[in-house]
Enzyme design. Structure first.
Site, PDB file in Angstrom:
ATOM      1  N   SER A 162       9.550  57.387 -37.396  1.00 14.10           N
ATOM      2  CA  SER A 162       9.343  58.829 -37.494  1.00 14.10           C
ATOM      3  C   SER A 162       9.535  59.300 -38.941  1.00 14.10           C
ATOM      4  O   SER A 162       9.002  58.689 -39.869  1.00 14.10           O
ATOM      5  CB  SER A 162      10.319  59.502 -36.518  1.00 14.10           C
ATOM      6  OG  SER A 162      10.016  60.836 -36.305  1.00 14.10           O
TER       7      SER A 162
ATOM      8  N   ASP B 119       2.356  58.543 -28.221  1.00 18.90           N
ATOM      9  CA  ASP B 119       3.026  59.388 -29.221  1.00 18.90           C
ATOM     10  C   ASP B 119       2.182  60.624 -29.551  1.00 18.90           C
ATOM     11  O   ASP B 119       1.044  60.496 -30.005  1.00 18.90           O
ATOM     12  CB  ASP B 119       3.244  58.546 -30.495  1.00 18.90           C
ATOM     13  CG  ASP B 119       4.194  59.185 -31.489  1.00 18.90           C
ATOM     14  OD1 ASP B 119       4.424  60.407 -31.402  1.00 18.90           O
ATOM     15  OD2 ASP B 119       4.702  58.453 -32.353  1.00 18.90           O
TER      16      ASP B 119
ATOM     17  N   HIS C 223       6.886  59.432 -28.291  1.00 19.47           N
ATOM     18  CA  HIS C 223       7.370  59.134 -29.643  1.00 19.47           C
ATOM     19  C   HIS C 223       8.757  58.461 -29.646  1.00 19.47           C
ATOM     20  O   HIS C 223       8.988  57.499 -30.373  1.00 19.47           O
ATOM     21  CB  HIS C 223       7.419  60.450 -30.419  1.00 19.47           C
ATOM     22  CG  HIS C 223       7.889  60.321 -31.831  1.00 19.47           C
ATOM     23  ND1 HIS C 223       7.195  59.620 -32.779  1.00 19.47           N
ATOM     24  CD2 HIS C 223       8.993  60.811 -32.451  1.00 19.47           C
ATOM     25  CE1 HIS C 223       7.841  59.682 -33.936  1.00 19.47           C
ATOM     26  NE2 HIS C 223       8.932  60.397 -33.767  1.00 19.47           N
TER      27      HIS C 223
HETATM   28  N1  HSE Z   1      14.237  62.470 -31.404  1.00 16.42           N
HETATM   29  C1  HSE Z   1      14.528  61.866 -32.662  1.00 16.42           C
HETATM   30  C2  HSE Z   1      13.300  61.419 -33.366  1.00 16.42           C
HETATM   31  C3  HSE Z   1      12.482  62.540 -33.949  1.00 16.42           C
HETATM   32  O1  HSE Z   1      11.611  62.049 -34.876  1.00 16.42           O
HETATM   33  C4  HSE Z   1      15.395  62.749 -33.518  1.00 16.42           C
HETATM   34  O2  HSE Z   1      15.698  63.869 -33.099  1.00 16.42           O
HETATM   35  O3  HSE Z   1      15.810  62.316 -34.596  1.00 16.42           O
END
Ligand code: HSE
Ligand code: ACO
Length: 390
Positions: free
Chosen positions: A174, A335, A368
């Protein structure tokens, strides 16, 4: 049959935890200059390490956490000095515990893994909840804007402190994948293997819209007070709404429905005209409220800001110095935060510059956040590329 065997191996090694871990702190002994030219008089980076650094410091892996994660990636860490008020039960087990440890994807029998909290975040690194040495009060809204490069650069100082000059690998999912690629392309000689997961080379229009909605949600909370809120009365409603806006992009719709227990925990009316009518509303509200208990709004806004403005610059020139690198790049087919098209664009760019890339799309029902939840989909490939010799 073969994949079945692999899954069993990962599941059984997942039981071997790294055990208790402690937060460590690195403090720079001079002011830290931000990309903007502004200076932070003090820089403190909270980090954890797992495994042992070998004699020639050639077995280090730097792991970047995602948007709201922390340096606590593996094992069990009951507290973080100085930020206990933001440390909840959810955070006690490291967020990549299933990936890091003896025999796991980042095998601590072989590698020395470093994970640091972003500059600007709220889990121990210098950020808006830190004391401003100039005033003796917390920075709050006075904390400067930071960029993705500032986060990466702060971690380069940490690597220097640890006497790690070249990383065996840099890895992140991410937003963490964006930072991993930024480090790899701007400091090519410091990285051999790059493992970006579910990420992109620049912020997409859809991400910009989603992020902007979240920024406005926080700004509109009457407790926000232009960022000058008291930590005893933070803008929890805005932060909770921001999390709800984001959460539906982190979790597939099918999985959201599955995760929401058939229960509505609060039937409170919103105004006098609407009562929660579906478990998914209750679940989303709970997720928002839970997040507002563990994150600082000013930190969130600083990280949103750097994400909004992220773009890997000058790639054609930079990739010329990256010919020695190899990439293992992952997409997640469900995703909707970082769509697979974004990783396909990375592959094309890498291939156009003759950089070795292995590209894999994993099939997940989860969306994701699969990269946080399904180690069996990623671990065998990560183990394979990390074990490759130069
Ligand atoms: N759910 C994760 C990944 C988001 O990219 C976060 O809150 O860091
Ligand atoms: C500092 C840190 O490192 S924080 C921990 C690390 N976090 C990160 O790195 C960020 C990434 N992590 C995440 O985003 C999350 O942890 C995830 C997505 C991986 C998992 O999310 P979780 O909230 O643990 O799981 P899930 O989405 O299934 O939600 C379960 C919760 O919803 C609640 N819930 C389920 N249905 C309902 C409902 N109908 N109404 C109200 N609440 C509900 C459950 O009771 C449960 O509550 P609990 O968390 O108090 O046990």
């Amino acid at each position: 049959m073969l994949s079945h065997v692999v899954i069993i191996q990962v599941e059984s090694s997942a039981r071997v935890s790294i055990g208790p871990v402690q937060t460590q702190f690195f403090e720079l002994d001079s002011p830290f200059t931000l990309e903007s030219g502004e200076q932070l008089e003090q820089l403190r980076i909270a980090y954890e390490t797992y495994g042992e650094l070998n004699a020639d410091a050639s077995n280090a892996i730097l792991l970047f956490h995602a948007l709201t994660g922390s340096h606590h990636a593996a094992g069990f860490n009951p507290e973080v000095n100085g930020v206990e008020d933001l440390w909840t039960d959810e955070c006690h087990v490291g967020w990549w515990d299933q990936f890091i440890g003896p025999g796991k994807a980042l095998d601590t029998n072989q590698f020395f893994v470093v994970c640091a909290n972003y500059l600007g975040s709220c889990y121990g690194s210098t950020g808006p909840i830190s004391m401003n040495p100039a005033t003796g009060k917390r920075y709050g809204n006075a904390f400067p804007r930071i960029t993705a490069w500032d986060v990466v650069n702060s971690q380069l100082y940490l690597l220097n402190h640890l006497r790690i000059h070249q990383l065996h690998a840099v890895i992140g999912g991410s937003l963490g994948g964006m930072l991993a690629m930024l480090l790899a392309t701007f400091c090519p000689n410091r990285v051999r293997t790059v493992i970006p997961i579910a990420t992109g080379m620049q912020t997409t229009i859809l991400q910009k819209i989603m992020n902007f909605e979240q920024i406005i949600a926080i700004r509109n909370d009457r407790d926000f007070k232009e960022g000058d809120y008291d930590l005893d009365q933070p803008p929890k409603q805005g932060l909770a709404l921001a999390r709800m806006i984001a959460h539906k992009t982190f979790v597939s719709l099918a999985d959201l429905e599955r995760r929401a227990r058939q229960e509505i925990t609060s039937h409170n009316l919103i105004g006098n005209f609407y009562a929660l009518s579906h478990p998914v509303e209750s679940y989303m509200q709970y997720q928002g409220d839970k997040f507002a208990e563990r994150f600082d709004a000013n930190s969130y806004l600083r990280i949103m800001d750097l994400w909004q403005n992220f773009r890997l610059q000058d790639l054609p020139t930079r990739f010329q110095d990256c010919a020695h690198q190899r990439y293992l790049l992952f997409s997640i087919d469900s995703d909707v935060c970082f769509y697979p098209e974004e990783q396909q664009a990375i592959v094309e760019e890498l291939k156009a510059h003759g950089i070795d890339v292995t590209y894999l799309t994993v099939h997940s029902e989860l969306g994701h956040d699969s990269f946080l939840l399904e180690p069996e989909l990623f671990s065998p490939y990560i183990q394979f590329i990390l074990s490759g010799t130069d």
